[in-house]
Enzyme design. Structure first.
Site, PDB file in Angstrom:
ATOM      1  CG  ASN A  37      16.626   1.517  10.408  1.00 21.39           C
ATOM      2  OD1 ASN A  37      17.231   2.680  10.514  1.00 21.39           O
ATOM      3  ND2 ASN A  37      16.186   0.958   9.170  1.00 21.39           N
ATOM      4  CE1 TYR A  41       3.219  -7.043  -1.479  1.00 21.07           C
ATOM      5  CE2 TYR A  41       4.675  -8.114   0.426  1.00 21.07           C
ATOM      6  CZ  TYR A  41       3.571  -7.164   0.013  1.00 21.07           C
ATOM      7  OH  TYR A  41       2.899  -6.434   0.775  1.00 21.07           O
ATOM      8  CD1 TRP A  57       0.830  -1.343   5.351  1.00 23.89           C
ATOM      9  CD2 TRP A  57       1.939  -0.336   4.127  1.00 23.89           C
ATOM     10  NE1 TRP A  57      -0.130  -0.742   4.462  1.00 23.89           N
ATOM     11  CE2 TRP A  57       0.776  -0.262   3.712  1.00 23.89           C
ATOM     12  CE3 TRP A  57       3.108   0.202   3.234  1.00 23.89           C
ATOM     13  CZ2 TRP A  57       0.338   0.552   2.687  1.00 23.89           C
ATOM     14  CZ3 TRP A  57       2.791   0.963   2.277  1.00 23.89           C
ATOM     15  CH2 TRP A  57       1.402   1.196   1.760  1.00 23.89           C
ATOM     16  CB  SER A  58       4.921   2.628   4.728  1.00 21.58           C
ATOM     17  OG  SER A  58       5.546   3.625   4.285  1.00 21.58           O
ATOM     18  N   PRO A  59       6.398   2.514   7.968  1.00 17.47           N
ATOM     19  CG  PRO A  59       8.079   1.374   9.933  1.00 17.47           C
ATOM     20  CD  PRO A  59       6.917   1.106   8.616  1.00 17.47           C
ATOM     21  CE  LYS A 117      16.752   6.324   1.472  1.00 13.94           C
ATOM     22  NZ  LYS A 117      16.686   5.103   1.051  1.00 13.94           N
ATOM     23  NE  ARG A 168      11.284   1.250  -0.697  1.00 16.71           N
ATOM     24  CZ  ARG A 168      10.535   0.824   0.617  1.00 16.71           C
ATOM     25  NH1 ARG A 168       9.649   0.978   1.288  1.00 16.71           N
ATOM     26  NH2 ARG A 168      11.387  -0.276   1.144  1.00 16.71           N
TER      27      ARG A 168
END
Length: 351
Positions: free
Chosen positions: A294, A54, A202-204, A213, A225
Protein backbone atom coordinates in the site's frame (compact mmCIF):
# COMPACT_ATOMS: atom_id res chain seq x y z
CA UNK A 1 8.43 7.54 2.84
CA UNK A 2 7.66 11.24 2.92
CA UNK A 3 7.17 13.28 6.09
CA UNK A 4 5.15 16.38 6.89
CA UNK A 5 4.47 18.62 9.87
CA UNK A 6 1.10 17.96 11.49
CA UNK A 7 -0.76 21.25 11.54
CA UNK A 8 1.02 24.58 11.67
CA UNK A 9 3.19 23.68 14.66
CA UNK A 10 2.82 19.95 15.39
CA UNK A 11 5.24 17.04 15.20
CA UNK A 12 6.75 15.81 11.96
CA UNK A 13 4.80 12.70 10.96
CA UNK A 14 5.17 10.08 8.27
CA UNK A 15 2.68 10.61 5.43
CA UNK A 16 1.25 7.20 6.30
CA UNK A 17 0.67 6.26 9.94
CA UNK A 18 0.05 2.81 11.36
CA UNK A 19 -3.08 2.23 13.48
CA UNK A 20 -4.21 -0.83 15.42
CA UNK A 21 -7.88 -0.11 16.16
CA UNK A 22 -9.32 -3.40 14.86
CA UNK A 23 -6.26 -5.62 14.73
CA UNK A 24 -4.10 -5.70 17.87
CA UNK A 25 -5.82 -7.61 20.64
CA UNK A 26 -8.74 -8.37 18.35
CA UNK A 27 -8.35 -9.65 14.80
CA UNK A 28 -4.68 -10.67 15.10
CA UNK A 29 -2.66 -12.82 17.42
CA UNK A 30 -0.02 -10.91 19.37
CA UNK A 31 2.88 -12.18 17.28
CA UNK A 32 1.22 -11.12 14.02
CA UNK A 33 0.31 -7.70 15.45
CA UNK A 34 3.93 -7.16 16.47
CA UNK A 35 5.15 -8.24 13.02
CA UNK A 36 2.92 -5.58 11.43
CA UNK A 37 4.40 -2.86 13.65
CA UNK A 38 7.91 -4.01 12.76
CA UNK A 39 7.04 -4.01 9.05
CA UNK A 40 5.73 -0.46 9.41
CA UNK A 41 9.00 0.64 11.01
CA UNK A 42 10.98 -1.05 8.25
CA UNK A 43 8.91 0.82 5.67
CA UNK A 44 9.77 4.19 7.21
CA UNK A 45 6.54 4.74 9.15
CA UNK A 46 7.30 6.78 12.26
CA UNK A 47 3.76 7.56 13.41
CA UNK A 48 1.67 5.06 15.38
CA UNK A 49 -1.94 5.55 16.42
CA UNK A 50 -3.95 3.72 19.06
CA UNK A 51 -6.46 4.47 21.87
CA UNK A 52 -7.26 3.46 25.43
CA UNK A 53 -10.56 2.02 24.16
CA UNK A 54 -9.10 -0.35 21.58
CA UNK A 55 -9.40 -3.96 22.76
CA UNK A 56 -9.89 -2.71 26.30
CA UNK A 57 -6.36 -1.30 26.50
CA UNK A 58 -4.60 -4.33 24.99
CA UNK A 59 -3.93 -2.45 21.75
CA UNK A 60 -1.86 0.08 23.67
CA UNK A 61 -0.01 -2.69 25.51
CA UNK A 62 0.83 -4.52 22.29
CA UNK A 63 2.00 -1.33 20.58
CA UNK A 64 4.19 -0.48 23.54
CA UNK A 65 5.81 -3.92 23.50
CA UNK A 66 6.25 -3.88 19.72
CA UNK A 67 8.07 -0.55 19.93
CA UNK A 68 10.32 -1.79 22.72
CA UNK A 69 13.97 -1.09 21.95
CA UNK A 70 13.13 1.54 19.32
CA UNK A 71 14.69 4.98 19.82
CA UNK A 72 11.83 6.85 21.50
CA UNK A 73 12.64 10.12 19.74
CA UNK A 74 12.38 8.42 16.34
CA UNK A 75 8.64 7.65 16.64
CA UNK A 76 5.48 9.66 17.18
CA UNK A 77 3.09 7.80 19.50
CA UNK A 78 -0.54 8.91 19.34
CA UNK A 79 -3.36 7.72 21.56
CA UNK A 80 -6.82 8.89 22.59
CA UNK A 81 -9.00 9.48 25.63
CA UNK A 82 -12.77 9.61 25.89
CA UNK A 83 -14.12 6.17 25.10
CA UNK A 84 -12.13 3.86 27.34
CA UNK A 85 -12.79 3.13 31.01
CA UNK A 86 -16.14 3.40 32.73
CA UNK A 87 -19.28 4.18 30.72
CA UNK A 88 -21.39 7.23 31.41
CA UNK A 89 -20.87 10.99 31.54
CA UNK A 90 -17.61 12.78 32.10
CA UNK A 91 -15.57 11.00 29.42
CA UNK A 92 -13.41 14.13 29.03
CA UNK A 93 -13.63 15.34 32.61
CA UNK A 94 -10.46 16.32 34.45
CA UNK A 95 -10.57 13.16 36.58
CA UNK A 96 -11.13 10.82 33.64
CA UNK A 97 -8.37 12.43 31.57
CA UNK A 98 -5.87 12.15 34.43
CA UNK A 99 -6.81 8.51 35.08
CA UNK A 100 -6.80 7.50 31.41
CA UNK A 101 -3.54 9.30 30.62
CA UNK A 102 -1.66 7.54 33.40
CA UNK A 103 -3.08 4.22 32.23
CA UNK A 104 -2.03 4.88 28.63
CA UNK A 105 1.49 5.86 29.67
CA UNK A 106 1.80 2.65 31.68
CA UNK A 107 0.44 0.39 28.94
CA UNK A 108 2.56 2.02 26.24
CA UNK A 109 5.66 1.88 28.43
CA UNK A 110 6.61 5.49 27.76
CA UNK A 111 7.14 8.67 29.73
CA UNK A 112 5.15 10.87 27.38
CA UNK A 113 2.52 10.76 24.62
CA UNK A 114 3.45 12.71 21.50
CA UNK A 115 -0.15 13.36 20.42
CA UNK A 116 -3.02 12.94 22.89
CA UNK A 117 -6.44 13.14 21.23
CA UNK A 118 -9.92 13.72 22.64
CA UNK A 119 -11.90 10.77 21.32
CA UNK A 120 -15.32 12.26 20.44
CA UNK A 121 -16.74 15.44 21.97
CA UNK A 122 -18.14 15.19 25.50
CA UNK A 123 -21.33 17.21 25.96
CA UNK A 124 -21.46 16.32 29.66
CA UNK A 125 -18.18 18.09 30.51
CA UNK A 126 -17.50 21.83 30.07
CA UNK A 127 -15.01 22.30 27.27
CA UNK A 128 -12.99 24.63 29.48
CA UNK A 129 -12.49 21.79 31.99
CA UNK A 130 -11.28 19.45 29.27
CA UNK A 131 -8.84 21.94 27.79
CA UNK A 132 -7.45 22.93 31.20
CA UNK A 133 -6.83 19.26 31.98
CA UNK A 134 -4.90 18.96 28.71
CA UNK A 135 -2.96 22.13 29.56
CA UNK A 136 -1.94 20.66 32.92
CA UNK A 137 -0.81 17.42 31.25
CA UNK A 138 1.29 19.39 28.76
CA UNK A 139 2.85 21.41 31.59
CA UNK A 140 3.64 18.18 33.44
CA UNK A 141 5.45 16.80 30.38
CA UNK A 142 3.07 13.87 30.02
CA UNK A 143 1.85 14.94 26.57
CA UNK A 144 3.49 17.11 23.92
CA UNK A 145 0.69 17.89 21.49
CA UNK A 146 -3.11 17.76 21.67
CA UNK A 147 -5.66 16.70 19.08
CA UNK A 148 -9.33 15.85 18.69
CA UNK A 149 -11.08 13.06 16.84
CA UNK A 150 -14.41 13.24 15.01
CA UNK A 151 -15.38 16.66 16.40
CA UNK A 152 -17.71 18.97 14.49
CA UNK A 153 -16.45 22.26 13.04
CA UNK A 154 -18.05 24.45 15.72
CA UNK A 155 -16.59 22.28 18.50
CA UNK A 156 -13.13 22.48 16.95
CA UNK A 157 -13.40 26.26 16.59
CA UNK A 158 -14.32 26.69 20.28
CA UNK A 159 -11.50 24.37 21.34
CA UNK A 160 -9.02 26.31 19.22
CA UNK A 161 -9.93 29.58 20.95
CA UNK A 162 -9.43 28.02 24.39
CA UNK A 163 -6.20 26.35 23.26
CA UNK A 164 -4.75 29.72 22.25
CA UNK A 165 -5.77 31.27 25.56
CA UNK A 166 -4.26 28.41 27.56
CA UNK A 167 -1.16 27.98 25.41
CA UNK A 168 -2.09 24.41 24.42
CA UNK A 169 -0.51 23.00 21.22
CA UNK A 170 -3.80 21.88 19.58
CA UNK A 171 -2.48 20.65 16.24
CA UNK A 172 -4.54 17.72 14.95
CA UNK A 173 -7.97 16.44 14.05
CA UNK A 174 -8.54 12.74 13.33
CA UNK A 175 -11.65 12.24 11.20
CA UNK A 176 -12.84 9.52 8.86
CA UNK A 177 -11.97 10.42 5.27
CA UNK A 178 -11.87 8.57 1.97
CA UNK A 179 -12.98 9.02 -1.62
CA UNK A 180 -16.32 7.56 -0.49
CA UNK A 181 -16.68 9.54 2.77
CA UNK A 182 -15.99 13.28 2.35
CA UNK A 183 -18.12 14.82 5.10
CA UNK A 184 -15.21 16.86 6.52
CA UNK A 185 -14.56 18.85 3.36
CA UNK A 186 -17.33 21.46 3.67
CA UNK A 187 -16.95 22.57 7.30
CA UNK A 188 -14.36 20.69 9.36
CA UNK A 189 -11.36 21.18 7.08
CA UNK A 190 -11.89 24.96 6.69
CA UNK A 191 -12.34 25.35 10.47
CA UNK A 192 -9.11 23.43 11.08
CA UNK A 193 -7.17 25.29 8.42
CA UNK A 194 -8.11 28.61 10.00
CA UNK A 195 -6.70 27.45 13.35
CA UNK A 196 -3.57 25.73 12.04
CA UNK A 197 -4.91 22.23 12.76
CA UNK A 198 -3.88 19.39 10.44
CA UNK A 199 -5.81 16.28 9.45
CA UNK A 200 -4.70 12.82 10.56
CA UNK A 201 -7.37 10.83 8.76
CA UNK A 202 -8.56 7.31 9.47
CA UNK A 203 -10.17 4.70 7.20
CA UNK A 204 -8.70 5.96 3.90
CA UNK A 205 -9.69 2.58 2.43
CA UNK A 206 -13.26 2.87 3.77
CA UNK A 207 -12.91 -0.04 6.14
CA UNK A 208 -11.43 -2.23 3.41
CA UNK A 209 -14.16 -1.59 0.85
CA UNK A 210 -11.65 0.29 -1.30
CA UNK A 211 -9.43 -2.78 -1.50
CA UNK A 212 -11.88 -4.36 -3.95
CA UNK A 213 -12.31 -7.52 -1.85
CA UNK A 214 -16.07 -7.01 -1.51
CA UNK A 215 -18.11 -7.71 -4.64
CA UNK A 216 -21.68 -6.67 -5.50
CA UNK A 217 -24.16 -9.49 -5.01
CA UNK A 218 -21.70 -11.68 -3.08
CA UNK A 219 -21.21 -12.34 0.61
CA UNK A 220 -18.22 -10.78 2.34
CA UNK A 221 -15.21 -13.14 2.14
CA UNK A 222 -14.30 -15.18 5.19
CA UNK A 223 -11.66 -13.52 7.34
CA UNK A 224 -12.40 -10.02 6.04
CA UNK A 225 -12.94 -7.07 8.37
CA UNK A 226 -16.68 -7.11 7.73
CA UNK A 227 -16.99 -10.50 9.39
CA UNK A 228 -13.80 -11.16 11.39
CA UNK A 229 -12.99 -8.04 13.40
CA UNK A 230 -15.07 -7.01 16.39
CA UNK A 231 -16.41 -3.58 15.45
CA UNK A 232 -15.25 -3.92 11.84
CA UNK A 233 -18.63 -5.01 10.57
CA UNK A 234 -20.20 -1.93 12.19
CA UNK A 235 -17.65 0.50 10.78
CA UNK A 236 -18.40 -0.74 7.27
CA UNK A 237 -22.13 -1.43 7.40
CA UNK A 238 -22.99 1.71 9.38
CA UNK A 239 -22.39 3.74 6.23
CA UNK A 240 -23.90 1.26 3.75
CA UNK A 241 -20.47 0.72 2.19
CA UNK A 242 -21.47 -2.85 1.33
CA UNK A 243 -24.48 -1.93 -0.77
CA UNK A 244 -24.42 -3.18 -4.36
CA UNK A 245 -24.57 0.42 -5.60
CA UNK A 246 -21.39 1.34 -3.71
CA UNK A 247 -19.56 -1.86 -4.61
CA UNK A 248 -20.39 -1.44 -8.30
CA UNK A 249 -19.00 2.09 -8.18
CA UNK A 250 -15.87 0.80 -6.45
CA UNK A 251 -15.39 -1.73 -9.27
CA UNK A 252 -15.45 1.17 -11.76
CA UNK A 253 -12.75 2.94 -9.76
CA UNK A 254 -10.78 -0.30 -9.71
CA UNK A 255 -10.67 -0.21 -13.49
CA UNK A 256 -9.24 3.32 -13.33
CA UNK A 257 -6.59 2.10 -10.89
CA UNK A 258 -5.58 -0.58 -13.38
CA UNK A 259 -5.21 2.06 -16.10
CA UNK A 260 -3.01 4.13 -13.79
CA UNK A 261 -0.78 1.15 -13.00
CA UNK A 262 -1.90 1.10 -9.36
CA UNK A 263 -3.82 -1.28 -7.17
CA UNK A 264 -7.16 -0.03 -5.88
CA UNK A 265 -5.82 0.41 -2.31
CA UNK A 266 -2.86 2.37 -3.67
CA UNK A 267 -5.16 4.64 -5.66
CA UNK A 268 -7.46 5.16 -2.65
CA UNK A 269 -4.54 6.07 -0.39
CA UNK A 270 -2.98 8.38 -2.97
CA UNK A 271 -6.37 10.10 -3.39
CA UNK A 272 -6.57 10.89 0.34
CA UNK A 273 -2.98 12.16 0.49
CA UNK A 274 -3.68 14.42 -2.49
CA UNK A 275 -5.64 16.71 -0.13
CA UNK A 276 -3.17 19.38 0.98
CA UNK A 277 -4.74 19.53 4.45
CA UNK A 278 -4.10 15.84 5.13
CA UNK A 279 -0.76 15.47 6.88
CA UNK A 280 -1.01 11.72 7.40
CA UNK A 281 -3.41 8.85 6.74
CA UNK A 282 -3.79 6.03 9.26
CA UNK A 283 -3.79 2.53 7.81
CA UNK A 284 -4.07 -0.85 9.48
CA UNK A 285 -2.90 -4.25 8.36
CA UNK A 286 -3.71 -7.87 9.07
CA UNK A 287 -0.44 -9.05 7.49
CA UNK A 288 3.00 -7.35 7.29
CA UNK A 289 3.19 -7.58 3.50
CA UNK A 290 0.08 -5.41 3.10
CA UNK A 291 1.97 -2.42 4.42
CA UNK A 292 4.69 -2.37 1.79
CA UNK A 293 2.20 -2.91 -1.04
CA UNK A 294 0.00 0.00 0.00
CA UNK A 295 2.86 2.39 0.71
CA UNK A 296 3.84 2.39 -2.95
CA UNK A 297 1.10 5.01 -3.36
CA UNK A 298 2.43 7.45 -0.77
CA UNK A 299 4.41 9.53 -3.25
CA UNK A 300 2.04 9.26 -6.22
CA UNK A 301 0.46 12.38 -7.71
CA UNK A 302 -2.95 11.94 -9.34
CA UNK A 303 -3.63 14.21 -12.28
CA UNK A 304 -6.80 16.35 -12.59
CA UNK A 305 -8.22 14.16 -15.36
CA UNK A 306 -7.90 11.00 -13.24
CA UNK A 307 -9.47 12.77 -10.27
CA UNK A 308 -12.39 13.84 -12.46
CA UNK A 309 -12.89 10.30 -13.73
CA UNK A 310 -12.85 8.96 -10.16
CA UNK A 311 -15.62 11.39 -9.24
CA UNK A 312 -17.60 10.40 -12.32
CA UNK A 313 -17.18 6.69 -11.51
CA UNK A 314 -18.38 7.12 -7.94
CA UNK A 315 -21.21 9.50 -8.76
CA UNK A 316 -23.96 9.67 -6.17
CA UNK A 317 -22.45 7.13 -3.76
CA UNK A 318 -20.01 9.73 -2.39
CA UNK A 319 -21.17 10.94 1.05
CA UNK A 320 -20.58 14.67 1.57
CA UNK A 321 -23.18 15.78 4.14
CA UNK A 322 -21.33 17.64 6.97
CA UNK A 323 -24.22 16.71 9.26
CA UNK A 324 -22.80 13.19 9.26
CA UNK A 325 -19.65 14.21 11.10
CA UNK A 326 -19.75 11.71 13.95
CA UNK A 327 -20.06 14.30 16.71
CA UNK A 328 -23.03 15.93 14.96
CA UNK A 329 -24.65 12.54 14.43
CA UNK A 330 -24.42 11.85 18.16
CA UNK A 331 -25.85 15.27 18.96
CA UNK A 332 -28.81 14.58 16.70
CA UNK A 333 -29.38 11.22 18.38
CA UNK A 334 -29.27 12.84 21.80
CA UNK A 335 -31.85 15.41 20.73
CA UNK A 336 -34.10 12.65 19.40
CA UNK A 337 -33.70 10.67 22.62
CA UNK A 338 -34.57 13.73 24.70
CA UNK A 339 -37.87 14.06 22.88
CA UNK A 340 -38.44 10.27 22.87
CA UNK A 341 -36.97 8.81 26.10
CA UNK A 342 -37.50 5.25 24.88
CA UNK A 343 -34.94 5.79 22.10
CA UNK A 344 -31.55 4.35 23.18
CA UNK A 345 -28.30 6.21 22.55
CA UNK A 346 -25.43 3.88 21.75
CA UNK A 347 -21.79 4.84 21.43
CA UNK A 348 -20.48 4.01 17.94
CA UNK A 349 -18.16 1.01 17.84
CA UNK A 350 -15.85 2.58 15.28
CA UNK A 351 -12.68 4.71 15.32
Amino acid sequence: MEYRRLGASGPVVSRVAFGNSLTAGNQLEDRAATACVRAALDAGITTFDTADAYAGGRAEELLGRALGGVDRDSVVICTKVGRGGKPGPGALSRARIAESLDGSLRRLGTGHIDLYQAHLYDDSTPLDETMRAFADAVAAGKIRYVGVSEWAADEIARAAVLARELGIPLVANQPQYSMLWRVIEAEVVPACEESGIGQMVWSPLAGGVLTGKYKPGLRAPAGSRAVAAKGGEISIQRYSFLSDEVLSAVERVGALADEAGLTLPQLALAWVLQNSQVATAVIGASAPEQIGRNLAAAGKTLGPELLRRIDDALGAVVVRDPGLTLSRMLRARAATAASSPATPISSPAIL
